[in-house]
Design a protein around this motif. Structure first.
Motif, short mmCIF file in Angstrom:
data_model
loop_
_atom_site.label_atom_id
_atom_site.label_comp_id
_atom_site.label_asym_id
_atom_site.label_seq_id
_atom_site.Cartn_x
_atom_site.Cartn_y
_atom_site.Cartn_z
N SER A 363 0.83 -1.21 0.00
CA SER A 363 0.00 0.00 0.00
C SER A 363 0.86 1.25 0.00
O SER A 363 0.60 2.21 -0.74
N GLY A 364 1.91 1.25 0.83
CA GLY A 364 2.80 2.40 0.87
C GLY A 364 3.58 2.59 -0.41
O GLY A 364 3.75 3.72 -0.90
N LEU A 365 4.06 1.49 -0.99
CA LEU A 365 4.84 1.58 -2.23
C LEU A 365 4.01 2.14 -3.38
O LEU A 365 4.55 2.82 -4.27
N LEU A 366 2.72 1.87 -3.39
CA LEU A 366 1.86 2.38 -4.46
C LEU A 366 1.80 3.91 -4.47
O LEU A 366 1.54 4.52 -5.51
N LEU A 367 2.06 4.52 -3.33
CA LEU A 367 2.00 5.98 -3.23
C LEU A 367 3.35 6.65 -3.51
O LEU A 367 3.45 7.87 -3.42
N THR A 368 4.37 5.86 -3.84
CA THR A 368 5.71 6.40 -3.97
C THR A 368 5.80 7.59 -4.92
O THR A 368 6.36 8.63 -4.59
N LYS A 369 5.24 7.47 -6.11
CA LYS A 369 5.34 8.54 -7.10
C LYS A 369 4.64 9.81 -6.60
O LYS A 369 5.15 10.92 -6.76
N LEU A 370 3.49 9.63 -5.97
CA LEU A 370 2.76 10.80 -5.47
C LEU A 370 3.51 11.46 -4.32
O LEU A 370 3.51 12.68 -4.18
N ILE A 371 4.13 10.64 -3.47
CA ILE A 371 4.90 11.18 -2.34
C ILE A 371 6.07 12.00 -2.85
O ILE A 371 6.34 13.10 -2.36
N ILE A 372 6.78 11.49 -3.85
CA ILE A 372 7.93 12.20 -4.43
C ILE A 372 7.47 13.54 -5.01
O ILE A 372 8.12 14.57 -4.84
N THR A 373 6.34 13.53 -5.69
CA THR A 373 5.82 14.76 -6.28
C THR A 373 5.50 15.78 -5.21
O THR A 373 5.81 16.97 -5.34
N GLU A 374 4.88 15.33 -4.13
CA GLU A 374 4.53 16.26 -3.05
C GLU A 374 5.77 16.80 -2.34
O GLU A 374 5.82 17.97 -1.96
N VAL A 375 6.77 15.96 -2.17
CA VAL A 375 8.01 16.42 -1.53
C VAL A 375 8.70 17.47 -2.40
O VAL A 375 9.18 18.50 -1.90
N LYS A 376 8.74 17.25 -3.71
CA LYS A 376 9.32 18.23 -4.61
C LYS A 376 8.56 19.55 -4.55
O LYS A 376 9.16 20.63 -4.58
N THR A 377 7.24 19.46 -4.47
CA THR A 377 6.42 20.65 -4.37
C THR A 377 6.71 21.40 -3.08
O THR A 377 6.80 22.63 -3.06
N LEU A 378 6.86 20.66 -2.01
CA LEU A 378 7.14 21.26 -0.71
C LEU A 378 8.49 21.97 -0.70
O LEU A 378 8.65 23.04 -0.11
N LEU A 379 9.46 21.39 -1.39
CA LEU A 379 10.82 21.93 -1.38
C LEU A 379 11.04 23.02 -2.42
O LEU A 379 11.72 24.02 -2.15
N TYR A 380 10.46 22.83 -3.61
CA TYR A 380 10.79 23.72 -4.72
C TYR A 380 9.62 24.53 -5.25
O TYR A 380 9.80 25.32 -6.18
N GLY A 381 8.43 24.35 -4.71
CA GLY A 381 7.29 25.08 -5.21
C GLY A 381 6.40 24.20 -6.06
O GLY A 381 6.67 23.02 -6.26
N SER A 382 5.33 24.77 -6.59
CA SER A 382 4.30 23.99 -7.28
C SER A 382 4.73 23.65 -8.69
O SER A 382 5.58 24.30 -9.29
N SER A 383 4.11 22.60 -9.19
CA SER A 383 4.29 22.19 -10.59
C SER A 383 2.96 21.67 -11.09
O SER A 383 2.01 21.55 -10.35
#
Length: 403
Positions: A363-383
């Motif tokens: 279940s956690g692994l399925l969210l990996t791509k979305l988690i990475i996207t949210e972390v990038k957004t948190l660090l570098y701004g929206s996309s």
């Protein structure tokens, strides 16, 4: 649930929800009637349970759609986190009622709750406003102001509120709803999350009664009452998950974090839960927090966010359908998990817990791509990808600007 959600976006939610509640009451009571009618046919119970499940499936897509109509996206996580506590509270109250009525005959354990939900179904029909326009409530802009004072804006009673009826041609189709970014990922994530949650819901009282705690076995009644602490943890977990997801502006980050913490929580409960009653209570509560936290978040705030995704271009008639897709897929896991447990438990309870930990990991692994996207957004701004994860989010400045 897939059918119920599809209809929920096209029919009057208040009436449809009432049908689900009353129907659930009728077929749940028929299950209990077998006690006095001396019915022992397996196919009778199979048919009644199936029909009861169909009417129960109407509930969740409808209530999430109603809440999605009333509350804006920015505060939806914590609001729905608090609201979703009703599922765990309902499990607790249901267990206590069923256990308390059992001494009068097991039939009353079904008839009692059935009468209660039938009564509340009538209350819903009489008083539930499904959206602000139903009671001519004002709202600013395109979002509902969740801090609005209804007493200042309601111009007619709930009983005479004008509800839309019939089919709405603007409602999103079932297949189109699957294509909304993020829906399929969270649906399959919930498959495994709900598998873990419902396995605990159905098997925990039996597991506790079969396990020595502090050197002694507990009675069935005590085991049933003790197992409600798992749901108490679920109340706390749902609220915390909603709060953190709002503060981080990241549904996937929060859900994934809770899911991964589920693995050590399950391991510790299996390994050390038998030592004493105190340790069992603490570990059971902790497991409830991490198991039910993401389950509550995904089936409420996440579903409501995706049901109002920007790709829908303002069409709000997708809330029930999206909720049904996510929770309906989860329900498949909820059905499979307890069945597998029945077979695996015959081998060993260790194997059952390894199965649950594996499900949580997937279940956690399925969210990996979305988690990475949210972390990038948190660090570098929206996309542009932000909308897949947090369709509610406004563009955010880089983290150093926030600091």
């Amino acid at each position: 649930m897939f059918v119920a959600g599809h209809l929920g976006d096209r029919l009057d939610l208040r009436t449809f929800l009432t049908i689900g509640m009353v129907g659930t009451g009728v077929f749940t009571s028929l299950f209990g009637v077998a006690f006095w009618a001396n019915i022992h046919s397996f196919y009778y119970f199979l048919a009644i349970q199936t029909l009861a499940g169909w009417f129960q499936s109407i509930g969740w897509p409808c209530v999430v759609a109603v809440l999605g109509n009333w509350f804006d996206k920015k505060r939806r996580g914590v609001i729905m986190g608090v609201w979703s506590a009703h599922t765990s509270i309902g499990n607790i109250v249901g267990s206590l009622i069923a256990t308390g009525l059992l001494k009068f005959g097991w039939g009353w354990s079904f008839v009692g709750p059935a009468l209660l939900i039938t009564f509340l179904g009538l209350v819903v029909y009489l008083f539930l406003p499904v959206n602000p326009p139903a009671v001519e409530a004002e709202r600013d802009g395109t979002e509902v102001d969740s801090t609005m004072r209804l007493g200042d804006t309601i111009t007619e009673s709930f009983l005479s509120s004008r509800m839309s009826t019939g089919f709405d041609r603007r409602a999103v189709g079932f297949l189109a709803a699957w294509k909304i970014p993020g829906v399929a990922i969270f649906a399959f994530c919930l498959f495994f999350t709900k598998l873990v949650s419902y396995t605990f819901l159905y098997w925990l009282p039996f597991y506790v009664s079969q396990t020595e705690i502090g050197g002694e076995h507990l009675s069935q009644e005590t085991s049933g009452n003790l197992s409600t602490l798992f749901d108490v943890g679920g109340v706390v977990g749902g609220i915390l998950a909603g709060y953190f997801s709002d503060q981080l502006d990241g549904r996937a980050i929060t859900a994934g974090g809770f899911i991964y913490l589920t693995i050590p929580a399950l391991f510790l409960y299996r390994t050390y839960g038998h030592i004493s009653m105190t340790i069992n209570i603490i570990l059971m509560f902790t497991a409830g927090v991490f198991v039910n936290g993401p389950y509550a978040l995904i089936t409420t705030a996440v579903a409501a966010d995706l049901g109002t995704h920007k790709s829908l271009k303002g069409n709000a008639r997708a809330l029930a359908t999206v909720t049904a897709i996510i929770d309906g897929t989860g329900s498949v896991g909820a059905a499979i998990g307890p069945v597998l447990t029945g077979y695996i438990a015959a081998i060993s309870w260790d194997a059952v817990f390894y199965m649950l930990m594996t499900a949580a990991l997937i279940s956690g692994l399925l969210l990996t791509k979305l988690i990475i996207t949210e972390v990038k957004t948190l660090l570098y701004g929206s996309s542009e990808e932000d909308e897949i994860v947090s369709p509610a989010s406004e563009p955010r400045p880089p983290i150093d600007v926030l600091i």
